[in-house]
Design an enzyme around this catalytic site. Structure first.
Site: not given
Length: 384
Positions: A54, A107, A179, A204
């Site tokens: 982690r 978005y 973004d 994406k």
């Protein structure tokens, strides 16, 4: 991160940054370190800085170094999804009572995060047209800690002058977050234009093959990078090793894919402007697009995303999405295959009734890298 490749061209950086040959075997592709914990060299003696995956994992480290190099930043961080990256960023930058300026086109998941999650934490937000610096400036308050921008925006393909908004943010003492998902770092590098943090949905264009979900943050501030890394570890929504490996693989072909995405989209946009059943085409590569000049200034090319409105109204837009044969009806974007969707009922259903609501007659295309003649023929038959 290593700075070995930072003086090279983008294409070379995409293939080599973070991709050091395995010292044990010489493998030219970083291994998938599918491991949760690491043998330590004594109590507190971390081998190579690793103790628990982690906190850090060698495959994720390779991806994070690659991401930082591509965006020209000093620190990259990889997450389990784009929204996980956004959540980490907001909880790092903000405390209850702070204010954020968000765009009037974004978005749907980002809007939902602000409207339904972060707002319950006592963070306020205002909507502004980020293509207009005066609108952003008017939305800023004495409690504004961040200005959030998407360019090109999702799904209306709006363009924001990053340098102009960076000046507004600097005057306000706020961080500028961009973004960069629709453009990718190959087409646009916001940090060089004054942004403080870049956000990506790695799902994406960066992954590029519709086979992985991931997110990223990149900053050019060492101090902010450390703060983000602390929260990334404390909150735990990290990219797994196999997901990191898949994104690294996808990034190697990012430049050639983006060239084809952009080339195909340009031809499709031109066809759509001439079609009698299309009332409006939203693509920054078109000279008539209001953001065309800004996009041409800050982008290498105009990308693979197109939205358009049909003359027959919402039901015609919905029906059109069902008639394509090469374009696949589906959410997401940025893969090698072409996708079509109805934002109002799919990706942007969460913004219905808000200032970000999208027109019902809108169709969004993610133009893939197939033969463009096949894509043109498919859209023409679907439009009728």
């Amino acid at each position: 991160m290593s700075h070995e490749h930072l003086d090279k061209s983008f294409e070379t950086i995409a293939i080599h940054a973070g991709n050091t040959a395995d010292p044990l075997t010489g493998a030219v592709v970083p291994p998938i370190y599918q491991v949760s914990t690491y043998k330590q060299d004594g109590v507190g003696g971390l081998r190579g800085g690793y103790e628990y995956s982690r906190s850090a994992n060698p495959t994720r480290t390779a991806l994070e170094e690659n991401l930082a190099a591509l965006e020209g930043g000093v620190r990259g961080l990889a997450f389990a999804s784009g929204l996980a990256a956004e959540d980490c960023l907001l909880r790092t930058l903000l405390v209850p009572g702070d204010h954020v300026v968000i765009p009037n086109d974004a978005y749907g998941g980002t809007f939902r995060l602000f409207a339904k999650v972060v707002s319950r934490w006592g963070v306020e937000w205002s909507v502004a047209d980020t293509s207009d610096p005066a609108s952003v400036r008017a939305a800023v308050t004495d409690r504004t800690k961040a200005i959030w921008v998407e360019t090109p925006s999702n799904p209306l393909l709006g363009i924001t002058d990053i340098a102009a908004i960076a000046a507004v943010a600097k005057d306000a003492g706020a961080k500028l977050v961009v973004d960069n998902t629709f453009a990718s770092p190959y087409l646009q590098q916001p940090l060089a234009l004054g942004a403080d943090v870049v956000v990506h949905s790695l799902t994406k264009y960066m992954g590029g093959h519709s086979d992985v979900v991931g997110g990223a943050l990149v900053t050019n501030s060492t101090e902010l990078g450390e703060e983000l890394a602390y929260h990334q570890n404390a909150m735990g929504a990290v990219a797994g090793p196999f997901d990191s490996w898949l994104v690294l693989r996808g990034i190697k072909t990012l430049p050639v894919r983006m060239d084809r995405h952009s080339e195909n989209a340009g031809k499709i946009a031109e066809m759509l402007t001439r079609h009698p059943k299309v009332s409006h085409v939203l693509y920054p590569g078109l000279p008539e697009h209001p953001g065309h000049e800004v996009a041409a200034k800050q982008m290498r090319a105009f990308g693979g995303m197109i939205s358009f409105r049909v003359t027959g109204g919402e039901q015609e837009a919905v029906d059109l999405c069902a008639r394509t044969k090469v374009f696949t009806l589906g959410e997401s974007l940025g893969g090698v295959e072409s996708l079509i969707e109805h934002p109002g009922r799919m990706t942007h259903a969460s913004v219905a009734g808000s200032a970000l609501e999208v027109p019902g007659d809108l169709v969004r295309l993610s133009v893939g890298i197939e033969n463009v003649d096949d894509l043109l023929a498919d859209l023409q038959q679907a439009l009728g």
